[in-house]
Design a protein around this motif. Sequence first.
Motif, PDB file in Angstrom:
ATOM      1  N   ASP A  87     -26.776 -12.893  10.935  1.00 16.05           N
ATOM      2  CA  ASP A  87     -25.545 -12.252  11.397  1.00 16.05           C
ATOM      3  C   ASP A  87     -24.882 -13.074  12.498  1.00 16.05           C
ATOM      4  N   GLU A  91     -21.343 -15.128  12.095  1.00 13.38           N
ATOM      5  CA  GLU A  91     -20.215 -14.753  12.950  1.00 13.38           C
ATOM      6  C   GLU A  91     -19.645 -15.979  13.649  1.00 13.38           C
ATOM      7  N   VAL A 322     -10.143 -11.231   8.403  1.00 13.57           N
ATOM      8  CA  VAL A 322     -11.318 -11.617   7.628  1.00 13.57           C
ATOM      9  C   VAL A 322     -11.667 -10.496   6.651  1.00 13.57           C
ATOM     10  N   ASP A 323     -11.897 -10.883   5.398  1.00 10.66           N
ATOM     11  CA  ASP A 323     -12.342  -9.923   4.402  1.00 10.66           C
ATOM     12  C   ASP A 323     -13.868  -9.929   4.407  1.00 10.66           C
ATOM     13  N   ASP A 324     -14.469  -8.961   5.095  1.00  8.81           N
ATOM     14  CA  ASP A 324     -15.921  -8.936   5.247  1.00  8.81           C
ATOM     15  C   ASP A 324     -16.653  -8.835   3.912  1.00  8.81           C
ATOM     16  N   LYS A 325     -16.069  -8.143   2.958  1.00  2.11           N
ATOM     17  CA  LYS A 325     -16.722  -7.995   1.657  1.00  2.11           C
ATOM     18  C   LYS A 325     -16.858  -9.343   0.962  1.00  2.11           C
ATOM     19  N   TRP A 327     -16.835 -12.347   2.612  1.00  6.92           N
ATOM     20  CA  TRP A 327     -17.698 -13.162   3.464  1.00  6.92           C
ATOM     21  C   TRP A 327     -19.172 -12.788   3.285  1.00  6.92           C
ATOM     22  N   ASP A 328     -19.429 -11.522   2.966  1.00  3.68           N
ATOM     23  CA  ASP A 328     -20.804 -11.058   2.741  1.00  3.68           C
ATOM     24  C   ASP A 328     -21.442 -11.713   1.527  1.00  3.68           C
TER      25      ASP A 328
END
Length: 367
Positions: A87, A91, A322-325, A327-328
């Motif tokens: 994480d 980041e 940022v599109d976290d989905k 980036w995940d």
Amino acid sequence: MIRFRKRAAVLTAAGVIAAASVTGCGSSIDTDAVVATVGGEEITLGVANFYARMTQGQYETYYAGLMGMSADTMWTQEAGEDTTYEDTIKESLIQSLENLYVISQHAADYDVSLSEDEEEAITEAAEKFDADNTDEAKETVSGYRKDVEKYLQLITISQKMDSRMREGVDENVSDEEAAQKSMQYVYLPYTATDEDGNSVELTEEEQEELKSTAQDLADRAAAGEDLEALAEEAGVEVQTATFDAESTSPNTDLIAAADALEAEGNVTDPVETDNGIYVAKLISLLDREATDAEKTTIIEQRKQDQYDSLLEEWRDAADIKVDDKVWDKVDFEYTGVTIITGDEEDASDTTEENTSDENASEDEAAE
């Protein structure tokens, strides 16, 4: 779930990939998916994944062992409350990538651009990466030519912008602002070495005797006796240090006592700490060499502050999302990257087969 360990052989120089060879397999991702937008410019998952995987490979190959971790377990280590090492690094990575885009968007303000030679070198590097790696390997790290080229363009522009963003600061630093003093000091520890070479703590009685020794040493040094001769008599060595009021080494209490001395040749009273006693003699109120070095440090800090201020200003002005989905989809725990060099490649192939067999056995056991 099988944990795959991919390998990447990457040689970098001035931010440009000179040669690369990657082996491994992994799940396919949509490299054209948008992981973030910076000032209206899209960051594709292909560029983000390539940047992340190259950084991941450096950590797993070179740093994991130094950190006392294994490459396949380091990312699940706790780095804070409800935060893993993965994480934390991810980041930092996405922010660094955002910064590369922000900086490139201001390159024209400084008349910074890529030269024909740089463009050619980037193209050649991307072509070599493409030629040296299998389709399966490139799929793992998004090592496709367009993504590699974009990454190298961003890195090269950022490097060229670095000096430009630091230009124009006030480089005049007075002696008063940079002043560094110098001292000689001795340290008498509350420990001794026994016959077996072990460190043992002095008894209370021995510590009291040591305090008397330190006081005698301070008094005689203040009276003009040579500190080095006194130190030899006490069985300790004289150390030297330059400092100012903000210094913390070798000890903050010692620094405060030495900084309070008003004239060269003055000696502190014994400075008692938890682990021993210091006595210091002020040698110079302005150490020329150390002061000049501090001036350089101050100028460099001013340049860094200006760089940081500009970057913060540009980031604030840019609409960063940022599109976290998306980036995940970049996962370090189950997709490993190991950097190898040419001579290691054959050995790595064998390791890959062994690792695959082990993973298969683990998977069968799980079933």
